[in-house]
Structures are given as C-alpha cells and as structure tokens.
Design a protein around this motif. Structure first.
Motif, mmCIF file in Angstrom:
data_model
loop_
_atom_site.group_PDB
_atom_site.id
_atom_site.type_symbol
_atom_site.label_atom_id
_atom_site.label_comp_id
_atom_site.label_asym_id
_atom_site.label_seq_id
_atom_site.Cartn_x
_atom_site.Cartn_y
_atom_site.Cartn_z
ATOM 1 N N HIS A 17 -31.648 16.557 -21.745
ATOM 2 C CA HIS A 17 -31.161 15.913 -22.964
ATOM 3 C C HIS A 17 -29.740 16.436 -23.167
ATOM 4 O O HIS A 17 -29.540 17.644 -23.323
ATOM 5 C CB HIS A 17 -32.049 16.260 -24.161
ATOM 6 N N GLU A 18 -28.757 15.542 -23.113
ATOM 7 C CA GLU A 18 -27.354 15.955 -23.176
ATOM 8 C C GLU A 18 -26.908 16.275 -24.589
ATOM 9 O O GLU A 18 -27.230 15.570 -25.540
ATOM 10 C CB GLU A 18 -26.445 14.867 -22.602
ATOM 11 N N VAL A 19 -26.121 17.346 -24.683
ATOM 12 C CA VAL A 19 -25.518 17.776 -25.935
ATOM 13 C C VAL A 19 -24.084 17.266 -25.965
ATOM 14 O O VAL A 19 -23.354 17.382 -24.969
ATOM 15 C CB VAL A 19 -25.566 19.313 -26.053
ATOM 16 N N HIS A 20 -23.679 16.698 -27.116
ATOM 17 C CA HIS A 20 -22.349 16.115 -27.281
ATOM 18 C C HIS A 20 -21.707 16.605 -28.576
ATOM 19 O O HIS A 20 -22.401 16.912 -29.536
ATOM 20 C CB HIS A 20 -22.442 14.587 -27.407
ATOM 21 N N VAL A 21 -20.368 16.613 -28.578
ATOM 22 C CA VAL A 21 -19.643 16.765 -29.838
ATOM 23 C C VAL A 21 -19.453 15.362 -30.412
ATOM 24 O O VAL A 21 -19.520 14.360 -29.696
ATOM 25 C CB VAL A 21 -18.275 17.468 -29.664
ATOM 26 N N SER A 22 -19.208 15.307 -31.702
ATOM 27 C CA SER A 22 -19.155 14.010 -32.384
ATOM 28 C C SER A 22 -17.974 13.147 -31.954
ATOM 29 O O SER A 22 -17.973 11.951 -32.220
ATOM 30 C CB SER A 22 -19.125 14.209 -33.894
ATOM 31 N N THR A 23 -16.995 13.714 -31.276
ATOM 32 C CA THR A 23 -15.820 12.954 -30.842
ATOM 33 C C THR A 23 -15.909 12.483 -29.389
ATOM 34 O O THR A 23 -14.964 11.890 -28.879
ATOM 35 C CB THR A 23 -14.545 13.800 -31.017
ATOM 36 N N GLU A 25 -16.525 10.405 -26.073
ATOM 37 C CA GLU A 25 -16.488 8.973 -25.774
ATOM 38 C C GLU A 25 -17.866 8.461 -25.324
ATOM 39 O O GLU A 25 -18.118 7.260 -25.334
ATOM 40 C CB GLU A 25 -15.429 8.641 -24.729
ATOM 41 N N TYR A 26 -18.769 9.372 -24.959
ATOM 42 C CA TYR A 26 -20.131 9.000 -24.559
ATOM 43 C C TYR A 26 -21.161 9.406 -25.616
ATOM 44 O O TYR A 26 -22.331 9.604 -25.323
ATOM 45 C CB TYR A 26 -20.475 9.647 -23.211
ATOM 46 N N PHE A 27 -20.707 9.505 -26.853
ATOM 47 C CA PHE A 27 -21.551 9.884 -27.984
ATOM 48 C C PHE A 27 -22.700 8.892 -28.126
ATOM 49 O O PHE A 27 -22.485 7.680 -28.148
ATOM 50 C CB PHE A 27 -20.673 9.885 -29.240
#
Length: 69
Positions: A17-23, A25-27
């Motif tokens: 499960h990938e963790v992302h920041v809110s900015t 491009e693959y959010f």
C-alpha cells in the motif's frame, strides 16, 4: 517541516500500500486513500501505514527515500 501523508487503500500487485504526500502527482482519489497524519519524515508515515496494512511502501515519486523495490 511536517507534511500530510496518505496511504492508498488499494494495494499494488505485490501487496504494498503506497504512502503519498498530498502534493504527489500520483495522489490517490479521495475514495481510495486514508489520511495518516502530519509527519516530519516519510519513514514515520510508512510506519503509521503498517499499523493499518501489513505491507506499506513509499511512493517512488513523492517518498523516494522510503521506496523499496
């Protein structure tokens, strides 16, 4: 500086499960993500994500330091 981190509720083919920041491009779309909180590092965010999912990994685009293959 803290950033807001989210985990994708949909696992990758390898089970991560990938963790992302809110900015990122693959959010993930709103209905496919869970807010993890504000953290200083992606390591903290990935650690938090593993409380929800057995396998978590940083996004290669926005959390490169926490991405493993």
């Amino acid at each position: 500086m803290k950033q807001n981190y989210y985990v994708n509720n949909n696992a990758q083919l390898n089970g991560d499960h990938e963790v992302h920041v809110s900015t990122c491009e693959y959010f993930p779309m709103m209905y496919n993500r869970t807010y993890l909180g504000g953290f200083e590092t992606c390591q903290e965010a990935v650690r938090e994500a593993t409380k929800r999912y057995k396998k978590a990994n940083g996004c290669i685009h926005c959390c490169r330091l926490c991405h493993t293959t």
